[in-house]
Design a protein around this motif. Structure first.
Motif, PDB file in Angstrom:
ATOM      1  N   ILE A 298       0.810  -1.226   0.000  1.00  0.00           N
ATOM      2  CA  ILE A 298       0.000   0.000   0.000  1.00  0.00           C
ATOM      3  C   ILE A 298       0.838   1.269   0.000  1.00  0.00           C
ATOM      4  O   ILE A 298       0.320   2.341  -0.310  1.00  0.00           O
ATOM      5  CB  ILE A 298      -0.986   0.022   1.185  1.00  0.00           C
ATOM      6  N   PHE A 299       2.122   1.162   0.333  1.00  0.00           N
ATOM      7  CA  PHE A 299       2.991   2.335   0.282  1.00  0.00           C
ATOM      8  C   PHE A 299       3.742   2.371  -1.034  1.00  0.00           C
ATOM      9  O   PHE A 299       4.385   1.395  -1.423  1.00  0.00           O
ATOM     10  CB  PHE A 299       3.970   2.337   1.461  1.00  0.00           C
ATOM     11  N   ASP A 300       3.660   3.504  -1.705  1.00  0.00           N
ATOM     12  CA  ASP A 300       4.299   3.661  -3.005  1.00  0.00           C
ATOM     13  C   ASP A 300       5.593   4.451  -2.833  1.00  0.00           C
ATOM     14  O   ASP A 300       5.669   5.642  -3.132  1.00  0.00           O
ATOM     15  CB  ASP A 300       3.346   4.378  -3.960  1.00  0.00           C
ATOM     16  N   GLY A 301       6.606   3.782  -2.286  1.00  0.00           N
ATOM     17  CA  GLY A 301       7.905   4.412  -2.104  1.00  0.00           C
ATOM     18  C   GLY A 301       8.162   4.831  -0.666  1.00  0.00           C
ATOM     19  O   GLY A 301       7.255   4.897   0.173  1.00  0.00           O
ATOM     20  N   LEU A 302       9.426   5.122  -0.380  1.00  0.00           N
ATOM     21  CA  LEU A 302       9.830   5.463   0.980  1.00  0.00           C
ATOM     22  C   LEU A 302       9.229   6.786   1.456  1.00  0.00           C
ATOM     23  O   LEU A 302       8.919   6.939   2.640  1.00  0.00           O
ATOM     24  CB  LEU A 302      11.363   5.528   1.070  1.00  0.00           C
ATOM     25  N   ALA A 303       9.060   7.750   0.564  1.00  0.00           N
ATOM     26  CA  ALA A 303       8.478   9.037   0.974  1.00  0.00           C
ATOM     27  C   ALA A 303       7.035   8.843   1.442  1.00  0.00           C
ATOM     28  O   ALA A 303       6.601   9.455   2.428  1.00  0.00           O
ATOM     29  CB  ALA A 303       8.545  10.040  -0.170  1.00  0.00           C
ATOM     30  N   ASP A 304       6.293   8.001   0.742  1.00  0.00           N
ATOM     31  CA  ASP A 304       4.911   7.699   1.120  1.00  0.00           C
ATOM     32  C   ASP A 304       4.883   6.998   2.467  1.00  0.00           C
ATOM     33  O   ASP A 304       4.069   7.326   3.343  1.00  0.00           O
ATOM     34  CB  ASP A 304       4.274   6.825   0.038  1.00  0.00           C
TER      35      ASP A 304
END
Length: 270
Positions: free
Chosen positions: A155-161
Motif C-alpha cells: 500500500i505504500f508507493d515508495g519510501l516518501a509515502d
C-alpha cells in the motif's frame, strides 16, 4: 546495533525438521546462534511453528538468554473489519508472547495493495496502529512497521509515502528492510536519509541485485549483490537496535555474511 539470527541455512533447517524432540530443536537453534556469534534471535511464527512445529508459548528459559524480537511478517490486505480483526488477533498473540518471553519488539509488513486502493487501506492501518501503540507502550515492547514499499505490491508507493504515514505516529517503530529497499531502486544514502528523525527499531540485512526477478533479487548473502554495507553499519552501529540477517542459502552463506558484517563493525573502532 546487535546482530541477530533470522534464517539459519537450508541445511540446518533440514536437520532441525528431522529432530523429533522440541527440546532438541531449541538446543540446536541456540547452538546455531552461538556459532554465528549472535546475541540476538528474530523469531518468525511461520518458520518456528509451521516448519519446525515448535510451541512459541513454551519457549525454554535458557533460550531467552538471547535478545529476542518477534516478526509477524506478511499480512493480508486490510479491506474490511474482518481483515482488521484477523490482524488484531495476530498482534494480540505477539504482544502476549513478547511479555511472556521478553521479546523487545513486534514487527509486521504493511498490507498488500488491493482494488480498494491505497487511501482506504492506509486508513484501516492507521486505525489499527492507533489501537495498538498504547498497548505495546504500556508493556514496554516496541511496535514496528517494516519498509516494504514496492508500489505495485504494497500500500505504500515508495519510501516518501511510507515516511509520511509513519510521521503521523511518532512512537511507531520502523524496521528497515535494506534488501527490499535497494531492490526498489533506493541507494544506501537515500535509505540513511529516509531514516532521519524516525524511530528506527531494527534492520533486516541481506544483499540485493536489481537485475534479477523480484523473488531472486533479494535476501542474498552479504557481498553477493549491489549493497555497500559499510555506510549502513557506520550509521547504525552505535544504535541499540536489532540487525537480523534474512539471508537465503546454506549455513556457509550465513556464516560468511555474519563475519563480513562483524568485521565492518570491528573496523569502525580501529
Amino acid at each position: 546495533m546487535y546482530l541477530a539470527m533470522d534464517d539459519f541455512g537450508d541445511d540446518n533447517l533440514e536437520n532441525l525438521i528431522s529432530l523429533g524432540d522440541a527440546q532438541e530443536k531449541w538446543q540446536f537453534l541456540a547452538r546455531l546462534a552461538q556459532e554465528f556469534g549472535c546475541p540476538g534471535i528474530q523469531i518468525t511464527p511461520w518458520l518456528y511453528e509451521q516448519k519446525l512445529g515448535l510451541d512459541l508459548d513454551a519457549i525454554p528459559a535458557a533460550f531467552t538468554d538471547f535478545r529476542l524480537t518477534y516478526h509477524i511478517g506478511g499480512v493480508r490486505p486490510l479491506v474490511d473489519a474482518r481483515d482488521c480483526r484477523r490482524l488484531d488477533k495476530r498482534l494480540a498473540l505477539g504482544l502476549d508472547r513478547a511479555v511472556k518471553s521478553g521479546f523487545e519488539d513486534v514487527s509486521f509488513h504493511p498490507p498488500r495493495l488491493t482494488e480498494v486502493g491505497r487511501k482506504h487501506s492506509k486508513e484501516q492501518l492507521a486505525g489499527l496502529v492507533e489501537r495498538w501503540l498504547p498497548r505495546f507502550a504500556a508493556r514496554g515492547v516496541t511496535f514496528s512497521l517494516e519498509t516494504h514499499v514496492s508500489g505495485d505490491i504494497f500500500i505504500f508507493d515508495g519510501l516518501a509515502d511510507f515516511r509520511r504515514f509513519v510521521q503521523r505516529f511518532p512512537e511507531l517503530g520502523v524496521l528497515i528492510d535494506v534488501s527490499h529497499n535497494v531492490y526498489d531502486g533506493y541507494g544506501v544514502d537515500e535509505i540513511i536519509s529516509f531514516s532521519a528523525g524516525l524511530r528506527i527499531t531494527g534492520l533486516h540485512l541481506s544483499d540485493a541485485r536489481s537485475d534479477l526477478p523480484f523473488d531472486q533479487g533479494t535476501h542474498l548473502p552479504v557481498g553477493s549483490g549491489e549493497i555497500a554495507f559499510a555506510p549502513l553499519v557506520a550509521e547504525f552501529s552505535s544504535s541499540d537496535i536489532c540487525a537480523a540477517l534474512e539471508v537465503k542459502g546454506d549455513s556457509d552463506n550465513l556464516t560468511a555474511s555474519f563475519e563480513k558484517l562483524q568485521n565492518l563493525q570491528d573496523n569502525l573502532y580501529i
